[in-house]
Scaffold this active site. Structure first.
Site, PDB file in Angstrom:
ATOM      1  N   PRO A   1      60.092  -3.638  58.896  1.00 35.74           N
ATOM      2  CA  PRO A   1      58.953  -4.369  59.470  1.00 35.74           C
ATOM      3  C   PRO A   1      57.953  -4.708  58.368  1.00 35.74           C
ATOM      4  O   PRO A   1      57.349  -3.816  57.771  1.00 35.74           O
ATOM      5  CB  PRO A   1      58.366  -3.374  60.482  1.00 35.74           C
ATOM      6  CG  PRO A   1      58.831  -2.037  60.030  1.00 35.74           C
ATOM      7  CD  PRO A   1      60.144  -2.231  59.341  1.00 35.74           C
TER       8      PRO A   1
ATOM      9  N   ASP B   1      56.936  -2.571  53.349  1.00 37.92           N
ATOM     10  CA  ASP B   1      57.750  -2.011  54.428  1.00 37.92           C
ATOM     11  C   ASP B   1      56.857  -1.051  55.209  1.00 37.92           C
ATOM     12  O   ASP B   1      56.515   0.026  54.728  1.00 37.92           O
ATOM     13  CB  ASP B   1      58.959  -1.286  53.827  1.00 37.92           C
ATOM     14  CG  ASP B   1      59.899  -0.728  54.887  1.00 37.92           C
ATOM     15  OD1 ASP B   1      59.497  -0.644  56.074  1.00 37.92           O
ATOM     16  OD2 ASP B   1      61.034  -0.344  54.528  1.00 37.92           O
ATOM     17  N   HIS B   2      56.495  -1.451  56.423  1.00 38.59           N
ATOM     18  CA  HIS B   2      55.512  -0.684  57.188  1.00 38.59           C
ATOM     19  C   HIS B   2      56.058   0.667  57.660  1.00 38.59           C
ATOM     20  O   HIS B   2      55.281   1.521  58.114  1.00 38.59           O
ATOM     21  CB  HIS B   2      55.032  -1.505  58.396  1.00 38.59           C
ATOM     22  CG  HIS B   2      53.582  -1.323  58.709  1.00 38.59           C
ATOM     23  ND1 HIS B   2      52.831  -0.267  58.225  1.00 38.59           N
ATOM     24  CD2 HIS B   2      52.724  -2.058  59.477  1.00 38.59           C
ATOM     25  CE1 HIS B   2      51.594  -0.354  58.678  1.00 38.59           C
ATOM     26  NE2 HIS B   2      51.494  -1.437  59.438  1.00 38.59           N
ATOM     27  N   ARG B   3      57.358   0.879  57.557  1.00 36.28           N
ATOM     28  CA  ARG B   3      57.911   2.197  57.878  1.00 36.28           C
ATOM     29  C   ARG B   3      57.503   3.222  56.833  1.00 36.28           C
ATOM     30  O   ARG B   3      57.400   4.424  57.122  1.00 36.28           O
ATOM     31  CB  ARG B   3      59.444   2.139  57.934  1.00 36.28           C
ATOM     32  CG  ARG B   3      60.017   1.225  59.004  1.00 36.28           C
ATOM     33  CD  ARG B   3      61.524   1.095  58.846  1.00 36.28           C
ATOM     34  NE  ARG B   3      61.894   0.566  57.527  1.00 36.28           N
ATOM     35  CZ  ARG B   3      63.165   0.460  57.100  1.00 36.28           C
ATOM     36  NH1 ARG B   3      64.159   0.834  57.887  1.00 36.28           N
ATOM     37  NH2 ARG B   3      63.414  -0.032  55.892  1.00 36.28           N
TER      38      ARG B   3
ATOM     39  N   VAL C   1      54.966   2.355  54.130  1.00 36.97           N
ATOM     40  CA  VAL C   1      53.644   2.104  53.553  1.00 36.97           C
ATOM     41  C   VAL C   1      52.668   1.742  54.664  1.00 36.97           C
ATOM     42  O   VAL C   1      52.890   0.781  55.417  1.00 36.97           O
ATOM     43  CB  VAL C   1      53.700   0.961  52.512  1.00 36.97           C
ATOM     44  CG1 VAL C   1      52.317   0.708  51.933  1.00 36.97           C
ATOM     45  CG2 VAL C   1      54.697   1.287  51.410  1.00 36.97           C
TER      46      VAL C   1
END
Length: 446
Positions: free
Chosen positions: A243, A418-420, A422
């Site tokens: 994401p 990468d929102h998983r 960061v």
């Protein structure tokens, strides 16, 4: 006993490759460490070294052959007391496809003699050779040959290939003259005026490709190269699995440009020239160390944190994109980064990178400013979690530190995360640290 030389796996994911060029021939003596061949993977052309010593008894895979599976026997090496007769006991490699119809060709020749055909022999030879130059309506040529032909302005369709099945190889293109090649192209058509016209596109297509075609529009269909397939697979993986979150900042370049001019004046005698991109690589490397939460890889159940910033730099090459790595970007000097970047980019365009030089890295940078692109977002390069997209620097109205309105050289930088792995706040801290190093560049050389 003869030693089988097999197609090596030149990267962890390599399943097949192309035997681009043999640097030895049958009867040559080789020692351990001698370069025997050049092998093309989907990203680079690599040299293949001998690991044993002996005499090349037989080459079973001709140069220019594509799709050679890892582990396939490509040559046979004879020991000190062995001769060619020892090869008979060795396993035989698959015969080239072009060899299969030999018996049929012989029967055709016999039939022509018995019926006393009036067709001259040269014309018959041209008929049997023509399919070797094309395959289902397209030219058979190695990727390296196509790149060289494009650079030299040679019409590759007009060349007669000397590789397997009439494949056009590097030597054919290098020996061709740009002007002569186009004149030669009309010759095959003149040899057989009664031949039916070929269809516009006869490439064997997948059902989904046929469903998308609009026959009313002139078109051509090309098979995807190995590199383009890899790019498509990895970018699809990135967008589906990671994401993305995007964070954008405007960065003033005036101080950096001034420092760059001073540095290049000092390095002029050494023949080293630091580019703006070299300085941005350094700034990103330092920012990643300052904000280690962004120098990570998401691994499902674990998070890998790196203590060094290895920055992958996007480089456009014929047929695709590759990301050579500037290792230890945070620790290298600007001159060292300039040397490394220049060397990596040159070898990337020549297809000479080693796998460890483009596989890995902890974060990436993609600069399209030299193309006039003011702002864009980049797709994360998996398994990394951070990539920085750099736009063009241009003159813009700017509020100066004293509150007055002036003009400054400003670029727009957008980070994809990468929102998983960061969080948005950590991504924002990285962008702020990057901007601070660029706007106060003495911090990069202090």
């Amino acid at each position: 006993m003869p030693i089988e030389i097999k197609m090596p796996a030149l990267s962890p994911t390599m399943e097949e490759g192309k035997l681009a060029k043999w640097l030895v021939k049958e009867g040559d003596t080789v020692s351990s460490g001698d370069i025997m061949a050049e092998i093309e993977t989907d990203k680079a052309t690599m040299e293949f070294e001998a690991v044993d010593e002996g005499t090349i008894g037989k080459i079973t895979i001709a140069e220019g052959t594509e799709g050679v599976k890892v582990g396939s026997v490509i040559a046979v090496l004879l020991g000190e007391d062995e001769d060619a007769s020892a090869i008979d006991a060795a396993p035989k490699a698959d015969a080239p496809k072009a060899d299969a119809p030999k018996d049929e060709a012989a029967k055709d020749e016999t039939a022509k003699v018995e019926t006393k055909s009036a067709q001259p022999a040269p014309a018959a030879k041209a008929e049997t050779k023509a399919p070797a130059a094309t395959q289902e309506g397209r030219v058979i040529a190695s990727p390296l040959a196509k790149r060289i032909a494009a650079a030299k302005g040679v019409d590759i369709e007009a060349l007669t290939g000397t590789g397997p099945n009439g494949r056009v190889v590097k030597a054919d293109v290098e020996a061709a003259q740009p002007g002569a090649a186009k004149a030669k192209k009309a010759a095959p058509a003149a040899q057989n005026d009664t031949a039916p016209a070929a269809p516009a596109s006869t490439v064997e297509m997948a059902a989904e490709t046929r469903a998308l075609l609009d026959a009313r529009i002139p078109h051509s269909v090309e098979k995807l190269s190995g590199m383009r397939k890899t790019i498509a697979r990895r970018l699809t993986q990135s967008m589906q699995e990671a994401p993305h979150i995007y964070l954008t900042v405007d960065v003033r370049l005036d101080k950096l440009m001034a420092l760059r001019a001073d540095i290049n004046t000092a390095l002029e005698k050494q023949g080293v020239k630091v580019s703006v991109n070299d300085m941005l690589i350094k700034a990103l490397g330092l920012a990643l160390i300052e904000v280690p939460e962004c120098n990570v890889t998401f691994a499902g159940g674990e998070l890998i944190k790196y203590e060094r910033a290895d920055v992958s730099v996007a480089v456009s090459i014929p047929g695709g994109l590759i990301t050579p790595i500037v290792q230890d970007a945070n620790g290298k000097s600007l001159s060292a980064i300039a040397k490394a970047s220049k060397d990596l980019a040159a070898r990337a365009k020549d297809g000479k990178l080693k796998p460890e030089e483009y596989q890995g890295g902890t974060a990436s940078i993609s600069n399209m400013g030299m193309m006039g692109i003011k702002q864009f977002t980049a797709v994360i390069n998996p398994p990394q979690a951070t990539i920085l997209a750099i736009g063009a620097g241009d003159k813009r109205p700017w509020v100066m530190p004293d509150g007055s309105l002036g003009v400054a050289t400003v670029m727009t930088a957008t980070g994809s995360f990468d929102h998983r792995a960061v969080d948005g706040a950590d991504g924002a801290r990285l962008m702020a640290a990057f901007r601070n190093y660029v706007e106060n560049p003495l911090g990069m050389v202090a």
